[in-house]
Design an enzyme around this catalytic site. Structure first.
Site, PDB file in Angstrom:
ATOM      1  N   GLN A  98      -9.465  12.262  47.268  1.00  0.00           N
ATOM      2  CA  GLN A  98      -8.045  12.498  47.534  1.00  0.00           C
ATOM      3  C   GLN A  98      -7.788  13.950  47.916  1.00  0.00           C
ATOM      4  O   GLN A  98      -8.621  14.836  47.723  1.00  0.00           O
ATOM      5  CB  GLN A  98      -7.219  12.133  46.304  1.00  0.00           C
ATOM      6  CG  GLN A  98      -7.610  12.874  45.043  1.00  0.00           C
ATOM      7  CD  GLN A  98      -6.939  12.296  43.802  1.00  0.00           C
ATOM      8  OE1 GLN A  98      -6.074  12.938  43.231  1.00  0.00           O
ATOM      9  NE2 GLN A  98      -7.342  11.090  43.403  1.00  0.00           N
ATOM     10  N   HIS A 100      -4.005  16.687  48.278  1.00  0.00           N
ATOM     11  CA  HIS A 100      -2.596  16.820  47.914  1.00  0.00           C
ATOM     12  C   HIS A 100      -1.888  17.700  48.935  1.00  0.00           C
ATOM     13  O   HIS A 100      -2.487  18.602  49.523  1.00  0.00           O
ATOM     14  CB  HIS A 100      -2.466  17.414  46.514  1.00  0.00           C
ATOM     15  CG  HIS A 100      -3.256  16.672  45.484  1.00  0.00           C
ATOM     16  ND1 HIS A 100      -2.969  15.383  45.116  1.00  0.00           N
ATOM     17  CD2 HIS A 100      -4.347  17.033  44.762  1.00  0.00           C
ATOM     18  CE1 HIS A 100      -3.840  14.985  44.204  1.00  0.00           C
ATOM     19  NE2 HIS A 100      -4.684  15.970  43.974  1.00  0.00           N
ATOM     20  N   HIS A 264     -11.222  16.244  47.600  1.00  0.00           N
ATOM     21  CA  HIS A 264     -12.081  16.350  46.421  1.00  0.00           C
ATOM     22  C   HIS A 264     -12.241  15.010  45.728  1.00  0.00           C
ATOM     23  O   HIS A 264     -11.470  14.066  45.939  1.00  0.00           O
ATOM     24  CB  HIS A 264     -11.531  17.393  45.435  1.00  0.00           C
ATOM     25  CG  HIS A 264     -10.140  17.089  44.955  1.00  0.00           C
ATOM     26  ND1 HIS A 264      -9.016  17.446  45.676  1.00  0.00           N
ATOM     27  CD2 HIS A 264      -9.682  16.474  43.833  1.00  0.00           C
ATOM     28  CE1 HIS A 264      -7.935  17.059  45.022  1.00  0.00           C
ATOM     29  NE2 HIS A 264      -8.303  16.459  43.900  1.00  0.00           N
ATOM     30  N   ARG A 283      -4.850   9.511  49.383  1.00  0.00           N
ATOM     31  CA  ARG A 283      -6.206   9.034  49.095  1.00  0.00           C
ATOM     32  C   ARG A 283      -6.996   8.844  50.374  1.00  0.00           C
ATOM     33  O   ARG A 283      -6.461   8.421  51.396  1.00  0.00           O
ATOM     34  CB  ARG A 283      -6.144   7.736  48.287  1.00  0.00           C
ATOM     35  CG  ARG A 283      -5.541   7.950  46.898  1.00  0.00           C
ATOM     36  CD  ARG A 283      -5.452   6.658  46.098  1.00  0.00           C
ATOM     37  NE  ARG A 283      -4.920   6.936  44.760  1.00  0.00           N
ATOM     38  CZ  ARG A 283      -3.618   7.046  44.478  1.00  0.00           C
ATOM     39  NH1 ARG A 283      -2.735   6.867  45.446  1.00  0.00           N
ATOM     40  NH2 ARG A 283      -3.211   7.309  43.250  1.00  0.00           N
TER      41      ARG A 283
END
Length: 413
Positions: A98, A100, A264, A283
């Site tokens: 995933q 962010h 990561h 994701r």
């Protein structure tokens, strides 16, 4: 200063022993216990346990008196919301891959999905809130991670070392442009492969990785990881993406910072994690959950190179306190430690809202002006310190044993 009772999240990748033993509960647990949440997240807020045993939601306490609990500066910056969430992670199996968003991407994505009427709890929702989600993870045990894109030239060396026939054209693609743009092109190609093509490529890649690992080749550790992921997710493009990421092993006390855009995957181990109080996740794969490829490609940062390993910087005036500096405004993490025989006192950093958790031994906390009650934290226990509390001193309850404590605060404004 009040003790916290914290929520345990029972995700399938968790351990049945780590968190139960940390909390002094029966072990092994009936089901995996993956995360211990400490904070005021709306999904599972901690509760404050008063001296009389009465419990109150930390979320409600902060909402009812943000200036006293958070301080005026934190309240102004974060709209009366505690900006961080502190966790204990116990991973026995790999999590999903995933990334962010940045604050700007989160605000734009949230507004777009709100305007489109996507329910905030919908499985296809990418942005349930309008905030960024940087993270820092600090190992308690050996902690294994895939994070950030490996130097592109080094990835070319890895791919040529295993040399599966089905990847030859892709290797040439990256070798011809061994930089962030080349990584973007290769990554995009791999995660958009038709399933039929993926089903032909993946077995060839896994076989080549297994052969290289069994022979003890230069990239044996990386190849072992790819084989493990492929066995768990045999038809998932995330397995190919994992070939592009840095393989990192953190020792206890070492940390990595995962800024917005960093791709990561946590593999296994126990760690303290501090992150912005957000649920925004894009994701990439290795999960049955929703994967929005176009949005993922907007968010991922394809800069390549080694991930810096943080070992902490000594806090001014306290050689038993290490601070893990980042550019995250939402949080800062400090680790305090005492070796057996050391009974010295330490003072907690930053006069703002703090959560303190003890991960080894036990520690005593008391306000230096004598007005706050004295609290002892055993292993696995945590405490909430509002901004209105006086300066706090702490020391080992048992000077004959090692003691480790983590303190979470907002970042420096």
């Amino acid at each position: 200063m009040e003790l916290l009772r914290n929520a345990v999240r029972p995700y399938a990748w968790g351990s049945r022993t780590v968190i139960p033993e940390l909390l002094g509960n029966p072990s092994p647990a009936d089901h995996p216990e993956a995360e211990l949440w400490m904070g005021a997240h709306p999904g599972d807020p901690s509760t404050l346990v008063g001296a009389d045993g009465a419990e109150r939601s930390l979320l409600d306490v902060v909402a009812n008196d943000p200036d006293s609990q958070l301080g005026t500066t934190c309240t102004r910056l974060w709209g009366g919301r505690l900006p961080f969430l502190l966790k204990i992670l116990a991973a026995d199996e790999p999590l999903s891959m995933q990334a962010h968003p940045t604050a700007e991407q989160a605000r734009e994505g949230y507004a777009r999905e709100e305007g489109a009427g996507v329910p905030r709890d919908a499985g296809e929702r990418n942005y349930p809130d309008p905030t960024a989600k940087p993270e820092l993870v600090c190992a308690l045990t050996e902690f294994h991670v895939l994070a950030g894109f490996r130097d592109a030239l080094r990835t070319v060396e890895l791919l040529r070392a295993i040399e599966p026939p089905s990847l030859s054209s892709y290797i040439d693609l990256l070798a011809g442009q061994p930089d962030a743009d080349g990584l973007r092109a290769l990554f995009t190609t791999w995660i958009t492969l038709p399933q039929q093509t993926l089903d032909e490529v993946l077995p060839d890649v896994l076989s080549a990785c297994a052969t290289h690992a069994d022979a003890g080749g230069e990239f044996a550790t990386e190849c072992h990881t790819i084989v493990e992921l492929g066995e768990r997710h045999p038809r998932d493009a995330g397995v190919l993406a994992a070939l592009l990421l840095n393989r990192i092993v953190l020792r206890a006390g070492e940390a990595i910072y995962l800024p917005p855009g960093n791709l990561h995957l946590y593999l296994r181990g126990t760690a303290v994690e501090i992150l912005a109080n957000s649920d925004n996740v894009l994701r990439c794969g290795l999960t049955p959950k929703h994967v929005d490829v176009p949005e993922l490609l907007r968010v991922v940062d394809f800069a390549d190179g080694d991930m810096p390993v943080l070992r902490g910087e000594c806090a001014a005036g306290c050689d038993r306190m290490l601070v893990y500096p980042t550019d995250a405004a939402e949080f800062e993490l400090a680790r305090l430690y005492w070796r057996a025989g050391d009974a010295g006192e330490a003072r907690l950093p930053y006069a703002g809202p703090r959560i303190v958790v003890c991960t080894q031994g036990s520690v005593v906390l008391r306000g230096v002006d004598g007005s706050a009650r004295e609290v002892e934290l055993a292993k696995g226990s945590s405490v909430w310190l509002p901004a209105s509390d006086p300066e706090i001193a702490l020391w080992p309850a048992d000077a004959g044993a090692d003691c480790h404590v983590f303190c979470a605060t907002p970042g420096k404004a």
